[in-house]
Write an enzyme that holds these catalytic residues in place. Sequence first.
Site, short mmCIF file in Angstrom:
data_model
loop_
_atom_site.label_atom_id
_atom_site.label_comp_id
_atom_site.label_asym_id
_atom_site.label_seq_id
_atom_site.Cartn_x
_atom_site.Cartn_y
_atom_site.Cartn_z
N ALA A 94 0.84 -1.20 0.00
CA ALA A 94 0.00 0.00 0.00
C ALA A 94 0.87 1.24 0.00
CB ALA A 94 -0.93 0.02 1.22
N GLU A 116 -3.06 -12.39 -4.12
CA GLU A 116 -4.50 -12.26 -4.33
C GLU A 116 -4.85 -10.78 -4.39
OE1 GLU A 116 -4.10 -14.42 -1.31
OE2 GLU A 116 -4.29 -16.28 -2.45
N ASN A 148 -10.20 -4.26 -8.15
CA ASN A 148 -9.04 -3.36 -7.94
C ASN A 148 -8.26 -3.20 -9.25
OD1 ASN A 148 -6.97 -1.83 -6.90
ND2 ASN A 148 -6.57 -3.16 -5.15
N TYR A 182 0.17 -4.99 -11.57
CA TYR A 182 0.76 -6.33 -11.50
C TYR A 182 0.97 -6.90 -12.90
CZ TYR A 182 -0.33 -6.20 -6.48
OH TYR A 182 -0.39 -5.86 -5.16
C1 LIG Z 1 -2.26 -0.20 -5.76
C2 LIG Z 1 -1.26 0.82 -5.17
C3 LIG Z 1 -0.32 0.09 -4.21
C4 LIG Z 1 -0.46 1.44 -6.34
O1 LIG Z 1 0.54 2.30 -5.79
P1 LIG Z 1 1.17 3.49 -6.63
O2 LIG Z 1 2.43 3.90 -5.98
O3 LIG Z 1 0.14 4.54 -6.84
O4 LIG Z 1 1.44 2.76 -8.03
P2 LIG Z 1 2.47 3.25 -9.18
O5 LIG Z 1 2.54 4.73 -9.22
O6 LIG Z 1 3.76 2.50 -9.01
O7 LIG Z 1 1.69 2.73 -10.48
C5 LIG Z 1 2.37 2.09 -11.55
C6 LIG Z 1 1.38 1.80 -12.66
O8 LIG Z 1 0.34 0.92 -12.21
C7 LIG Z 1 -0.95 1.32 -12.76
N1 LIG Z 1 -1.80 1.89 -11.69
C8 LIG Z 1 -1.48 2.06 -10.37
N2 LIG Z 1 -2.54 2.57 -9.71
C9 LIG Z 1 -3.54 2.73 -10.62
C10 LIG Z 1 -4.88 3.21 -10.54
N3 LIG Z 1 -5.41 3.63 -9.39
N4 LIG Z 1 -5.60 3.23 -11.67
C11 LIG Z 1 -5.10 2.81 -12.85
N5 LIG Z 1 -3.82 2.35 -13.00
C12 LIG Z 1 -3.07 2.30 -11.89
C13 LIG Z 1 -0.63 2.40 -13.77
O9 LIG Z 1 -0.34 1.73 -15.01
C14 LIG Z 1 0.64 3.02 -13.18
O10 LIG Z 1 1.43 3.67 -14.16
P3 LIG Z 1 0.99 5.14 -14.69
O11 LIG Z 1 0.79 6.02 -13.49
O12 LIG Z 1 2.17 5.55 -15.56
O13 LIG Z 1 -0.28 4.94 -15.48
C15 LIG Z 1 -2.01 1.98 -4.43
O14 LIG Z 1 -3.03 2.48 -5.28
C16 LIG Z 1 -2.64 1.57 -3.12
O15 LIG Z 1 -2.02 1.62 -2.07
N6 LIG Z 1 -3.93 1.13 -3.18
C17 LIG Z 1 -4.63 0.68 -1.96
C18 LIG Z 1 -4.10 -0.63 -1.46
C19 LIG Z 1 -4.12 -1.70 -2.54
O16 LIG Z 1 -5.06 -1.83 -3.32
N7 LIG Z 1 -3.04 -2.53 -2.56
C20 LIG Z 1 -2.90 -3.64 -3.46
C21 LIG Z 1 -3.56 -4.81 -2.84
S1 LIG Z 1 -3.39 -6.28 -3.84
#
Ligand SMILES: CC(C)(COP(=O)(O)OP(=O)(O)OC[C@H]1O[C@@H](n2cnc3c(N)ncnc32)[C@H](O)[C@@H]1OP(=O)(O)O)[C@@H](O)C(=O)NCCC(=O)NCCS
Length: 150
Positions: free
Chosen positions: A71, A104, A109, A116
């Site tokens: 996260a 998982e 999401n 991933y």
């Molecule tokens: C999922 C999560 C960890 C991503 O973290 P982040 O630091 O924002 O991700 P990144 O900046 O490294 O994203 C890399 C790429 O992934 C994709 N991506 C990440 N978040 C996205 C979103 N909300 N919507 C669409 N694409 C997304 C995009 O392709 C992004 O590249 P881009 O910004 O050039 O389009 C964050 O949104 C989070 O903490 N969510 C809540 C917890 C969660 O869902 N964890 C995963 C559980 S399995």
Amino acid sequence: MAIIRPMRLADLKEVIQIEESSFPRPWSANTFLTQIAKDASICLVAEVDGRVVGYTIATQYVEVWHLLDLAVNKGYRRRYIATELLEQIFELCGQAKHRGYTLEVRKSNRGAIKMYESFGFICTGLRKGYYSDNGEDALIMWKDSEDMSA
Ligand SMILES: CC(C)(COP(=O)(O)OP(=O)(O)OC[C@H]1O[C@@H](n2cnc3c(N)ncnc32)[C@H](O)[C@@H]1OP(=O)(O)O)[C@@H](O)C(=O)NCCC(=O)NCCS
């Protein structure tokens, strides 16, 4: 750019704040403590300007790495913090022989699934009603180790 480093006990307050604002069923402090203490687990945080803004935890069972938690603080999302954390996980996990990585993720999401997939994970199955808060299905995702995909 974030600094990616091992999670310490002193990080737990910030880690738990992020966890609680990111998931409907957040991990408890005890669950984090158990993972930090485990030899088979890798617990990393991302730090920006002295502040913990993200974290991830992976643990190895037999020959497979399970990505258990990931996260990023809402105010720091879409800045490749999760990408940096995952790159470091793959670097560390890749140092010893293993079959691959699994995780998982909630079927809804989309952002996480897209991220991933960009790392080479593919969907290999479904766990029906896996999430107890709303009965949502989990997608099971898999990525071969660098050795296996070579
Ligand atoms: C999922 C999560 C960890 C991503 O973290 P982040 O630091 O924002 O991700 P990144 O900046 O490294 O994203 C890399 C790429 O992934 C994709 N991506 C990440 N978040 C996205 C979103 N909300 N919507 C669409 N694409 C997304 C995009 O392709 C992004 O590249 P881009 O910004 O050039 O389009 C964050 O949104 C989070 O903490 N969510 C809540 C917890 C969660 O869902 N964890 C995963 C559980 S399995």
